[in-house]
Scaffold this motif. Structure first.
Motif, PDB file in Angstrom:
ATOM      1  N   ILE A 107       0.853  -1.186   0.000  1.00 25.63           N
ATOM      2  CA  ILE A 107       0.000   0.000   0.000  1.00 25.63           C
ATOM      3  C   ILE A 107       0.888   1.236   0.000  1.00 25.63           C
ATOM      4  O   ILE A 107       1.834   1.328   0.776  1.00 25.63           O
ATOM      5  N   SER A 108       0.556   2.163  -0.873  1.00 30.24           N
ATOM      6  CA  SER A 108       1.269   3.434  -0.863  1.00 30.24           C
ATOM      7  C   SER A 108       0.267   4.540  -0.532  1.00 30.24           C
ATOM      8  O   SER A 108      -0.826   4.608  -1.095  1.00 30.24           O
ATOM      9  N   LEU A 109       0.635   5.360   0.437  1.00 30.51           N
ATOM     10  CA  LEU A 109      -0.205   6.502   0.777  1.00 30.51           C
ATOM     11  C   LEU A 109       0.662   7.751   0.645  1.00 30.51           C
ATOM     12  O   LEU A 109       1.675   7.893   1.336  1.00 30.51           O
ATOM     13  N   SER A 110       0.270   8.618  -0.269  1.00 36.92           N
ATOM     14  CA  SER A 110       1.079   9.814  -0.474  1.00 36.92           C
ATOM     15  C   SER A 110       0.196  11.052  -0.448  1.00 36.92           C
ATOM     16  O   SER A 110      -0.999  10.980  -0.731  1.00 36.92           O
ATOM     17  N   TRP A 111       0.778  12.162  -0.056  1.00 41.81           N
ATOM     18  CA  TRP A 111      -0.001  13.397  -0.021  1.00 41.81           C
ATOM     19  C   TRP A 111       0.834  14.585  -0.458  1.00 41.81           C
ATOM     20  O   TRP A 111       2.049  14.623  -0.232  1.00 41.81           O
ATOM     21  N   THR A 112       0.144  15.522  -1.102  1.00 46.07           N
ATOM     22  CA  THR A 112       0.789  16.751  -1.583  1.00 46.07           C
ATOM     23  C   THR A 112      -0.211  17.890  -1.454  1.00 46.07           C
ATOM     24  O   THR A 112      -1.415  17.651  -1.336  1.00 46.07           O
ATOM     25  N   ILE A 113       0.322  19.100  -1.473  1.00 46.99           N
ATOM     26  CA  ILE A 113      -0.559  20.263  -1.515  1.00 46.99           C
ATOM     27  C   ILE A 113      -0.510  20.817  -2.924  1.00 46.99           C
ATOM     28  O   ILE A 113       0.573  21.013  -3.471  1.00 46.99           O
ATOM     29  N   GLU A 114      -1.678  20.991  -3.539  1.00 45.96           N
ATOM     30  CA  GLU A 114      -1.711  21.435  -4.927  1.00 45.96           C
ATOM     31  C   GLU A 114      -2.538  22.694  -5.101  1.00 45.96           C
ATOM     32  O   GLU A 114      -3.466  22.944  -4.336  1.00 45.96           O
ATOM     33  N   GLU A 115      -2.171  23.469  -6.113  1.00 46.67           N
ATOM     34  CA  GLU A 115      -2.921  24.683  -6.439  1.00 46.67           C
ATOM     35  C   GLU A 115      -4.038  24.326  -7.403  1.00 46.67           C
ATOM     36  O   GLU A 115      -3.797  23.793  -8.471  1.00 46.67           O
ATOM     37  N   GLU A 116      -5.267  24.611  -7.023  1.00 42.79           N
ATOM     38  CA  GLU A 116      -6.384  24.421  -7.938  1.00 42.79           C
ATOM     39  C   GLU A 116      -7.002  25.792  -8.158  1.00 42.79           C
ATOM     40  O   GLU A 116      -6.688  26.738  -7.444  1.00 42.79           O
ATOM     41  N   SER A 117      -7.901  25.887  -9.148  1.00 41.25           N
ATOM     42  CA  SER A 117      -8.535  27.184  -9.395  1.00 41.25           C
ATOM     43  C   SER A 117      -9.311  27.647  -8.158  1.00 41.25           C
ATOM     44  O   SER A 117      -9.417  28.835  -7.867  1.00 41.25           O
ATOM     45  N   ARG A 169      -7.567   2.084  -5.797  1.00 45.34           N
ATOM     46  CA  ARG A 169      -6.954   3.409  -5.773  1.00 45.34           C
ATOM     47  C   ARG A 169      -7.997   4.407  -5.291  1.00 45.34           C
ATOM     48  O   ARG A 169      -9.141   4.409  -5.750  1.00 45.34           O
ATOM     49  N   CYS A 170      -7.617   5.217  -4.312  1.00 44.51           N
ATOM     50  CA  CYS A 170      -8.557   6.212  -3.792  1.00 44.51           C
ATOM     51  C   CYS A 170      -7.859   7.562  -3.741  1.00 44.51           C
ATOM     52  O   CYS A 170      -6.779   7.695  -3.157  1.00 44.51           O
ATOM     53  N   GLU A 171      -8.499   8.529  -4.370  1.00 48.30           N
ATOM     54  CA  GLU A 171      -7.923   9.865  -4.438  1.00 48.30           C
ATOM     55  C   GLU A 171      -8.846  10.831  -3.700  1.00 48.30           C
ATOM     56  O   GLU A 171     -10.036  10.876  -3.963  1.00 48.30           O
ATOM     57  N   MET A 172      -8.273  11.563  -2.746  1.00 50.36           N
ATOM     58  CA  MET A 172      -9.068  12.499  -1.945  1.00 50.36           C
ATOM     59  C   MET A 172      -8.514  13.904  -2.126  1.00 50.36           C
ATOM     60  O   MET A 172      -7.310  14.100  -2.008  1.00 50.36           O
ATOM     61  N   GLU A 173      -9.375  14.852  -2.402  1.00 51.90           N
ATOM     62  CA  GLU A 173      -8.937  16.244  -2.529  1.00 51.90           C
ATOM     63  C   GLU A 173      -9.685  17.095  -1.520  1.00 51.90           C
ATOM     64  O   GLU A 173     -10.900  17.257  -1.620  1.00 51.90           O
ATOM     65  N   ILE A 174      -8.941  17.621  -0.554  1.00 51.37           N
ATOM     66  CA  ILE A 174      -9.566  18.300   0.575  1.00 51.37           C
ATOM     67  C   ILE A 174      -9.147  19.768   0.589  1.00 51.37           C
ATOM     68  O   ILE A 174      -7.954  20.069   0.547  1.00 51.37           O
ATOM     69  N   PRO A 175     -10.115  20.697   0.632  1.00 52.23           N
ATOM     70  CA  PRO A 175      -9.753  22.117   0.677  1.00 52.23           C
ATOM     71  C   PRO A 175      -8.818  22.400   1.862  1.00 52.23           C
ATOM     72  O   PRO A 175      -9.013  21.860   2.947  1.00 52.23           O
ATOM     73  N   ILE A 176      -7.826  23.221   1.629  1.00 51.61           N
ATOM     74  CA  ILE A 176      -6.737  23.391   2.576  1.00 51.61           C
ATOM     75  C   ILE A 176      -7.150  24.081   3.884  1.00 51.61           C
ATOM     76  O   ILE A 176      -6.435  24.000   4.878  1.00 51.61           O
ATOM     77  N   ILE A 177      -8.336  24.688   3.922  1.00 55.60           N
ATOM     78  CA  ILE A 177      -8.786  25.327   5.157  1.00 55.60           C
ATOM     79  C   ILE A 177      -8.849  24.361   6.334  1.00 55.60           C
ATOM     80  O   ILE A 177      -8.873  24.759   7.481  1.00 55.60           O
TER      81      ILE A 177
END
Ligand SMILES: Nc1ncnc2c1ncn2[C@@H]1O[C@H](COP(=O)(O)OP(=O)(O)O)[C@@H](O)[C@H]1O
Ligand SMILES: [Mg+2]
Length: 207
Positions: free
Chosen positions: A134-144, A196-204
């Motif tokens: 299992i690989s779990l990785s996280w990054t902070i990305e710029e979205e519109s 595969r599970c992808e989660m995108e969470i607002p940075i607030i």
């Protein structure tokens, strides 16, 4: 003197109110878990599935308490939750991402989701075979819409996966808890190489 004493009393009152609020939140979560777990008529292992879910919540509370409920390190939450199923210090789990502190409520939700992903991996996926990873990785990305925390769970080297015909409670928790409580976007996929599970969470939601 008297004003110090008054300040201390006030601080204690605020803390007790905060604790009270959190206990009520937690009890509501526990009630929801019980409702979901036992709704489908209790089969033999409903109780142990329920206990597993409570333990995951309890472990996340411990991580938060270690930090005086200011927040929790995503790496600690992830390691605690997944290793409770994969085994302590498991070499089957790879965590990759910078130190990141999550607000308490988000930390609890992420622990809940990772618990469901891990139990499913143990039942059907990468943790059900000796070679699985299992690989779990996280990054902070710029979205519109602003910055988002992107977390990716990826299973590999396990059994060949085929997309399920029906969804259970686990899938609902994975797909809904982060999206409903934290305005996240969640994508759960079943490629034959592994879930595969992808989660995108607002940075607030990050401390
Ligand atoms: N990691 C995984 N690898 C392969 N198949 C999976 C995985 N996770 C879930 N599935 C499939 O998705 C179905 C639904 O999972 P879930 O909603 O958690 O319900 P349950 O665990 O009760 O079967 C499972 O029955 C299984 O067929
Ligand atoms: Mg499940």
């Amino acid at each position: 003197d008297i004003s110090d004493r008054k300040q201390a009393d006030e601080r204690q009152r605020v803390l007790i109110n905060e604790l009270n609020h959190r206990v009520k939140n937690t009890l509501a979560t526990v009630q929801a878990l019980a409702t979901y777990t036992f709704r489908r008529g209790s089969d033999d292992d409903a109780l142990s599935r329920f206990e597993g879910r409570l333990m995951a919540l309890s472990r996340a509370h411990n991580v938060l308490t270690d930090e005086s409920w200011s927040g929790a390190n995503l790496r600690d939450i992830a390691a605690d939750t997944v290793e409770s199923i994969a085994g302590q210090g498991s070499n089957r789990l790879r965590l990759q991402g910078a130190d990141l502190y999550l607000k308490p409520q988000l930390a609890l939700s992420i622990a809940t989701v990772l618990h469901e992903l891990s139990t499913n991996a143990a039942k059907y996926g990468a943790l059900s075979s000796p070679e699985g990873r299992i690989s779990l990785s996280w990054t902070i990305e710029e979205e519109s819409s602003g910055q988002v925390l992107k977390i990716i769970w990826e299973e590999s080297a396990g059994p060949i996966v085929s997309p399920p015909l029906k969804k259970g409670f686990g899938t609902r928790v994975i797909e809904r808890s982060l999206s409903q409580e934290h305005q996240a976007k969640v994508k759960l996929e079943f490629p034959f190489t592994g879930v595969r599970c992808e989660m995108e969470i607002p940075i607030i939601e990050v401390v």
